[in-house]
Enzyme design. Structure first.
Site, PDB file in Angstrom:
ATOM      1  N   SER A  77       2.525   2.459  26.874  1.00  0.00           N
ATOM      2  CA  SER A  77       1.377   3.584  27.196  1.00  0.00           C
ATOM      3  C   SER A  77       0.138   3.099  27.029  1.00  0.00           C
ATOM      4  CB  SER A  77       1.563   4.724  25.985  1.00  0.00           C
ATOM      5  OG  SER A  77       1.161   4.206  24.735  1.00  0.00           O
ATOM      6  N   LYS A 122      -4.449   4.406  20.629  1.00  0.00           N
ATOM      7  CA  LYS A 122      -5.197   4.856  21.858  1.00  0.00           C
ATOM      8  C   LYS A 122      -6.510   4.117  22.030  1.00  0.00           C
ATOM      9  CE  LYS A 122      -1.534   7.605  22.757  1.00  0.00           C
ATOM     10  NZ  LYS A 122      -0.538   7.237  23.925  1.00  0.00           N
TER      11      LYS A 122
END
Length: 279
Positions: A77, A122
């Protein structure tokens, strides 16, 4: 005769005095040793080698707990920058004695109760007070009215988002996205959940500063220049208002097909891994 006197005369300076005694030869100088360490070494199997290894392990444990901690990347991701199997070194002091996370930073945070169970990695897109919108007419994110070109780190072929949104980030929280937007479950997917998809700054473990493994991929993770021109929220009049280029009617909490939670696995023993992150 003078010659005989000179012959029999002895140099008094060469005769040792009665008060002077030749010094005894000294033995080899011994190294100073810690009595405590020596006592421990006598009782521990392996002696000083074992004591040295235990001290080194204790140092590494303290370093991992308070300063630097390695994490393993288990999903894609955050590609293209962070690949599956990469080990990143997280700076746990990055935000302890100064400013908090900044736009563009790659952070590791505890996502328990927010994104799932475990630690996640992230990229910070918005900080407290920011107005984040997707997307402008060219398909780019807008932060505080400024379009952001993310092409330098976004996964090839990905758009900034296929899900429109329009949010104002509450103070003390972060709006975060994965770099592989089509394979990342991030703030976009939790806008309708408790907390609104925002990550509290207090849950941030640290900033990912280095890829340390594999060696061929090792590098320092610099903050990209894409957010350098974004004005602070207080410098924008009507931060909550959209612009003519913004797409309105964003759906809160819309799910992405095949999204991955991107939980990171700590390499220092106490790490948690996301359960049910996929989907």
């Amino acid at each position: 005769m003078d010659t005989e006197a000179q012959h029999t005369e002895r140099d008094r300076s060469s005769r040792p005095s009665d008060s002077e005694q030749p010094s005894e030869p000294e033995g080899p100088e011994e190294r100073s040793r810690s009595a405590f360490t020596g006592w421990i070494a006598r009782w521990v199997p392996g002696g000083r080698i074992t004591v040295t290894l235990l001290a080194l392990l204790a140092f590494l444990l303290l370093l991992s707990t308070f300063v630097l901690q390695p994490f393993q990347i288990p999903s894609g991701s955050m590609e293209r920058g962070l690949r599956i199997g990469d080990r990143v070194l997280v700076n746990k002091l990055a935000y302890r004695f100064g400013d908090g996370p900044r736009r563009g930073d790659v952070v590791v945070f505890d996502g328990t109760g927010l994104f799932g169970h475990g630690d996640y990695i992230k990229r910070v897109v918005g900080v407290g007070g920011d107005h984040v919108v997707c997307c402008d007419r060219e398909g780019r994110l807008r932060v505080n009215g400024q379009s952001v070109d993310e092409s330098a780190f976004l996964h090839p072929g990905d758009r900034p988002s296929t899900v429109p949104f329009d949010v104002v980030v509450p103070d003390g929280t972060l709006f975060v996205l994965g770099d592989h937007r089509s394979a990342s479950s991030d703030s976009r997917d939790h806008l309708g959940s408790p907390g609104g998809g925002m990550v509290p700054v207090d849950e941030v473990i640290g900033r990912a500063d280095w890829i340390v493994w594999p060696f061929g991929h090792a590098t320092h993770l610099d903050r990209p220049d894409a957010y350098a021109r974004v004005p602070e929220a207080g410098e924008v009049d009507g931060a909550g208002a959209g612009t003519g280029d913004d797409v309105s009617g964003g759906t809160a909490g819309a799910a992405l097909d095949g999204a991955d939670g991107a939980a990171v696995e700590g390499a220092a023993g106490g790490a948690r891994r996301s359960e049910g992150a996929d989907g």
